[in-house]
Motif scaffolding. Structure first.
Motif, PDB file in Angstrom:
ATOM      1  N   ARG A 129       0.789  -1.106   0.074  1.00 36.08           N
ATOM      2  CA  ARG A 129      -0.055   0.163   0.009  1.00 36.08           C
ATOM      3  C   ARG A 129       0.837   1.278  -0.050  1.00 36.08           C
ATOM      4  O   ARG A 129       0.539   2.244  -0.596  1.00 36.08           O
ATOM      5  N   ALA A 130       1.758   1.256   0.754  1.00 39.30           N
ATOM      6  CA  ALA A 130       2.938   2.410   0.762  1.00 39.30           C
ATOM      7  C   ALA A 130       3.871   2.406  -0.465  1.00 39.30           C
ATOM      8  O   ALA A 130       4.333   3.564  -0.846  1.00 39.30           O
ATOM      9  N   GLY A 131       4.199   1.285  -1.051  1.00 40.46           N
ATOM     10  CA  GLY A 131       5.004   1.177  -2.079  1.00 40.46           C
ATOM     11  C   GLY A 131       6.355   1.377  -1.865  1.00 40.46           C
ATOM     12  O   GLY A 131       7.149   2.053  -2.610  1.00 40.46           O
ATOM     13  N   VAL A 132       6.994   0.818  -0.893  1.00 43.76           N
ATOM     14  CA  VAL A 132       8.351   0.947  -0.305  1.00 43.76           C
ATOM     15  C   VAL A 132       9.042  -0.382  -0.679  1.00 43.76           C
ATOM     16  O   VAL A 132       8.340  -1.326  -0.890  1.00 43.76           O
ATOM     17  N   ALA A 133      10.323  -0.081  -0.348  1.00 43.46           N
ATOM     18  CA  ALA A 133      11.159  -1.442  -0.634  1.00 43.46           C
ATOM     19  C   ALA A 133      11.038  -2.311   0.728  1.00 43.46           C
ATOM     20  O   ALA A 133      10.575  -1.953   1.826  1.00 43.46           O
ATOM     21  N   GLN A 137      -4.830   2.544  -5.738  1.00 44.58           N
ATOM     22  CA  GLN A 137      -4.421   3.093  -4.534  1.00 44.58           C
ATOM     23  C   GLN A 137      -3.300   2.268  -3.648  1.00 44.58           C
ATOM     24  O   GLN A 137      -2.860   2.895  -2.746  1.00 44.58           O
ATOM     25  N   TRP A 138      -3.221   1.077  -4.233  1.00 44.84           N
ATOM     26  CA  TRP A 138      -1.868   0.439  -3.392  1.00 44.84           C
ATOM     27  C   TRP A 138      -0.857   0.753  -4.312  1.00 44.84           C
ATOM     28  O   TRP A 138      -0.529   0.357  -5.490  1.00 44.84           O
ATOM     29  N   ARG A 139       0.028   1.813  -3.895  1.00 51.23           N
ATOM     30  CA  ARG A 139       1.014   2.307  -4.831  1.00 51.23           C
ATOM     31  C   ARG A 139       2.113   1.261  -5.138  1.00 51.23           C
ATOM     32  O   ARG A 139       2.869   1.471  -6.273  1.00 51.23           O
ATOM     33  N   GLY A 140       2.434   0.147  -4.589  1.00 53.28           N
ATOM     34  CA  GLY A 140       3.028  -1.127  -5.039  1.00 53.28           C
ATOM     35  C   GLY A 140       2.544  -1.893  -6.311  1.00 53.28           C
ATOM     36  O   GLY A 140       2.988  -2.595  -6.580  1.00 53.28           O
ATOM     37  N   ILE A 141       1.156  -1.446  -6.530  1.00 51.47           N
ATOM     38  CA  ILE A 141       0.444  -2.103  -7.697  1.00 51.47           C
ATOM     39  C   ILE A 141       0.406  -1.000  -8.746  1.00 51.47           C
ATOM     40  O   ILE A 141       0.554  -1.381  -9.957  1.00 51.47           O
ATOM     41  N   ALA A 142       0.173   0.270  -8.525  1.00 47.44           N
ATOM     42  CA  ALA A 142       0.220   1.212  -9.489  1.00 47.44           C
ATOM     43  C   ALA A 142       1.218   1.494 -10.163  1.00 47.44           C
ATOM     44  O   ALA A 142       1.608   1.924 -11.389  1.00 47.44           O
TER      45      ALA A 142
END
Length: 271
Positions: A43-47, A243-248
């Protein structure tokens, strides 16, 4: 206390019975804590290394996620949630299909067998494409990830075959809605043979071709404009997924881990 990007109590109670039971041996990190860390990461799209320490070791989270992705745990949970809803009559089988392009970050490159990792080169560079079938309430029924340069129509039958599983009370949708990308003779024939109604507009070149042939061109397929308006639900479904940055944006190197993340996000929509 539920923190931002974590599972709510309702979501946890929904997925808890679907998780695999831990085997015998030494105790392991709590499943809810691990799942919260995985969800927070995408969700945050971080490592992985940047996931907060309150979820435990990032290496443990990564290992558990890779294991669940590889052995199909997320897919089985996804199917079980849908089968449970279908048995309760909670699925509206007006199915829409569509796809969306996802840009691949530079960190997504470098995996072995690059050609098999669903990365395709399009105008914007390396990208992937999420193909989705969803019910009338906007909940995903099937997810397929391919390279960004893959035509939508080539994945239609694959989506349809994944929209029904052995043991389900239902084996086919009532009606299918798609845009012009799915307008092909092969798709219409496939649906007609299975007695599945469909609303798919014709492309301009397909409309002109019968006109040039005259009466021998055949009767054009039926098209209901009011039914077609309901296709917008699939667009809203994509908006929720992204809305999940790790998916966008795709950061995962392998297609199995990226598809597992999309499947996890899709699963939570059923909660």
């Amino acid at each position: 206390m539920v923190r931002r990007h974590e599972l709510t109590d309702t979501e946890w109670e929904f997925v808890r019975p679907l998780l695999p039971r831990p085997g015998r041996g030494r105790s392991r990190l709590d499943d809810r804590m691990v799942l919260n860390g995985i969800v927070w990461k995408f969700r945050a799209g971080v490592a992985w290394r940047d996931v907060p320490e309150r979820y435990g070791s990032w290496a443990t989270l990564h290992t558990r996620f890779r294991r669940w992705a590889k052995d199909g745990t997320f897919t089985r949970m996804f199917q079980a949630a849908q089968a449970r809803a279908d048995a309760a009559g909670d699925i509206d089988w007006l199915v829409s299909v569509d796809s969306t392009i996802v840009r691949a970050h530079q960190h997504a490159a470098g995996a072995r067998k690059r050609g098999r990792q669903a990365l395709g080169r399009s105008r914007g560079g390396l990208s992937s494409k999420i193909h989705l079938a969803r019910d009338a309430l906007g909940r995903p029924l099937a997810v397929v990830v391919t390279g960004g340069n893959t035509n939508d129509c080539t994945q239609f039958t694959r989506l349809m075959s994944q929209s029904a599983y052995p043991g389900w009370p239902r084996s086919r949708p009532d009606h299918v809605i798609g845009d012009k990308g799915y307008s092909s003779k092969a798709i219409r024939t496939w649906l007609r043979r299975r007695d599945i109604g469909h609303t798919i507009p014709e492309r301009t070149d397909q409309i002109r071709k019968p006109v040039r042939r005259g009466r021998s061109g055949g009767r054009p397929p039926a098209f209901d404009q009011q039914v077609y308006k309901r296709r917008n639900v699939v667009e809203r479904c994509f908006n929720r997924l992204k809305q999940w940055r790790g998916i966008a944006t795709r950061y995962e190197k392998t297609v199995e881990t990226y598809q597992a993340a999309v499947t996890l996000a899709s699963l939570l929509m059923w909660a």
